[in-house]
Write a protein that holds these residues in place. Sequence first.
Motif, short mmCIF file in Angstrom:
data_model
loop_
_atom_site.label_atom_id
_atom_site.label_comp_id
_atom_site.label_asym_id
_atom_site.label_seq_id
_atom_site.Cartn_x
_atom_site.Cartn_y
_atom_site.Cartn_z
N ASP A 93 -9.47 -3.90 5.21
CA ASP A 93 -9.65 -3.32 6.16
C ASP A 93 -8.85 -3.30 7.70
OD1 ASP A 93 -12.64 -3.48 5.13
OD2 ASP A 93 -13.39 -5.24 5.83
N ASP A 94 -7.94 -3.53 7.38
CA ASP A 94 -6.88 -3.59 8.51
C ASP A 94 -5.59 -2.78 7.46
OD1 ASP A 94 -7.25 -5.57 10.03
OD2 ASP A 94 -6.32 -6.59 8.15
N PRO A 110 0.78 -1.35 0.24
CA PRO A 110 -0.04 -0.09 0.30
C PRO A 110 0.42 1.08 -0.16
CG PRO A 110 0.03 -0.61 1.91
CD PRO A 110 0.64 -1.59 1.64
N ASN A 111 0.29 1.63 -0.81
CA ASN A 111 1.05 3.55 -0.91
C ASN A 111 0.76 4.35 0.52
OD1 ASN A 111 2.16 6.04 -1.90
ND2 ASN A 111 0.65 6.98 -2.73
N TYR A 131 9.91 -4.23 11.50
CA TYR A 131 10.33 -2.17 10.53
C TYR A 131 8.63 -2.33 9.62
CZ TYR A 131 11.47 1.02 7.79
OH TYR A 131 11.38 2.31 6.63
N MET A 132 7.97 -3.43 8.89
CA MET A 132 6.99 -3.38 8.26
C MET A 132 5.79 -3.19 9.15
SD MET A 132 8.49 -4.33 5.42
CE MET A 132 6.63 -4.10 3.95
N LYS A 133 6.02 -3.62 10.27
CA LYS A 133 5.09 -2.40 10.71
C LYS A 133 4.36 -0.79 11.23
CE LYS A 133 2.33 -4.28 14.92
NZ LYS A 133 1.07 -5.06 13.91
N THR A 134 5.79 -0.38 10.80
CA THR A 134 5.99 1.40 11.32
C THR A 134 5.72 1.64 9.89
OG1 THR A 134 8.17 1.32 10.53
CG2 THR A 134 8.23 0.76 12.95
N LEU A 135 5.24 1.17 8.80
CA LEU A 135 5.35 1.85 7.37
C LEU A 135 3.75 2.10 7.20
CD1 LEU A 135 7.83 -0.28 5.21
CD2 LEU A 135 8.36 1.59 6.69
N ASN A 136 3.33 3.03 8.12
CA ASN A 136 1.85 3.14 8.01
C ASN A 136 1.34 4.82 8.68
OD1 ASN A 136 0.91 2.94 11.46
ND2 ASN A 136 2.35 1.00 10.59
N THR A 137 0.87 5.63 7.94
CA THR A 137 0.38 7.19 8.95
C THR A 137 0.65 7.54 10.69
OG1 THR A 137 -1.10 7.49 6.89
CG2 THR A 137 -1.15 8.96 8.58
N PHE A 148 -3.42 1.86 8.43
CA PHE A 148 -2.60 1.16 10.42
C PHE A 148 -1.45 0.72 9.36
CE2 PHE A 148 -6.36 3.44 11.44
CZ PHE A 148 -6.50 4.41 12.86
N SER A 149 -1.23 -0.73 10.34
CA SER A 149 -0.57 -1.92 10.34
C SER A 149 -2.03 -2.69 9.71
CB SER A 149 0.53 -2.08 11.02
OG SER A 149 0.06 -2.08 12.64
#
Length: 371
Positions: free
Chosen positions: A302-303, A209-210, A222-228, A214-215
């Motif tokens: 939905d996540d 997702p661009n 690290y992937m859990k931090t890649l969200n607004t 949320f995650s």
Amino acid sequence: MDGAAPSNISISRSEFNIVCYYTLAISGQPHPALLDPYLCTHIIVGFAQVKNSTISPNYDNETKVYSRVIGLKLLNPSLKVLLSVGGPSDIGGFETVVLSDQSRTKFVNDSLCFIEKYGFDGLDIDWEFPSWPISQPQQRKNFTLLLKEFSDAIKRSNHSILLTVAVAAPEAIILQSYDVAEMAKYVDFVNLMAYDFHMYTDVLPVTGPNSPLFSRPADAGYMKTLNTNWSAYEWISLGMPKEKLVVGVPTFGHSFTLVNEDNNGWNAPAAGYGKIGSQGFVTYSDACLFISRPSTTHVFDDDYKVPYAFSGQEWISYENDESVLMKAYYIKENRFGGVMIFSLNVDDYRGNCNGQQFSLTRKISNILSMS
């Protein structure tokens, strides 16, 4: 356009900033006459470059565009128009600016003269990014000094000039590039670039997702931090007041070419950019055309709270009405300083998707304009 506000936009603004970038470097940009002076509280015109520690417009007619955008204030006197300097294509400009007391002073003084000459309300600094990718602690320190010296010069001028900064969302860049608590003393607000979390790269050739809000439970490390949401609260935890954090929402997406069209969800292997858009960069108009095809499947996650769509080997991550409304309500409920929209150019400014010009921006603006 006459001086009356559009019937579906309230001009009685709440405390939220609605900051819209209008970029002259993107082809097919809307003419300034198409811009709605009531849609945004701030329009940031980008991107001028930095040469020899001074502002340098990119094009011969760029200053004429400045005048036309600033002219929108005749219709909406409460509108603020800023100039953005730097941008993603800026190479070396700010590195030179921050090197010495003399170069910083030259940039500050010349910039104030430039702003006053053309009638801008402020300056947005878009350096992507200080002390990155190679860590240079002195450069990081000098960037903060530049902001301090600019802020001090504004106070001495006795003019109401805004100073803003476009800032990164990934954790590694935040920690290496910015002294957040010190920056907060000198800027009116920062524009958090909460997008480009996932795009096609050789290093990570999978879909994603661009601009997830949320995650997902499946994300780890690290992937859990890649969200607004994670990025916004990281900035706050490091010392940026909520009211100075303006959260970015894109009107663009990214395209991918699937390796196997039957493997078409998140983290699906990709062979490269998609054919849609330019170098994987997809405007909202591009996305609308793609999802209108009978062969296209579109899914809302939905996540992450964002959609994606695919047809054959073509795959895109994008924003739609539902995702931008969720982001607008999120910003409002969390009492951030507002929204930064990137950009008016890549929203559907012609109204081809549903007959409404700038439809994504307009939906966000409507939510944050309501008291």
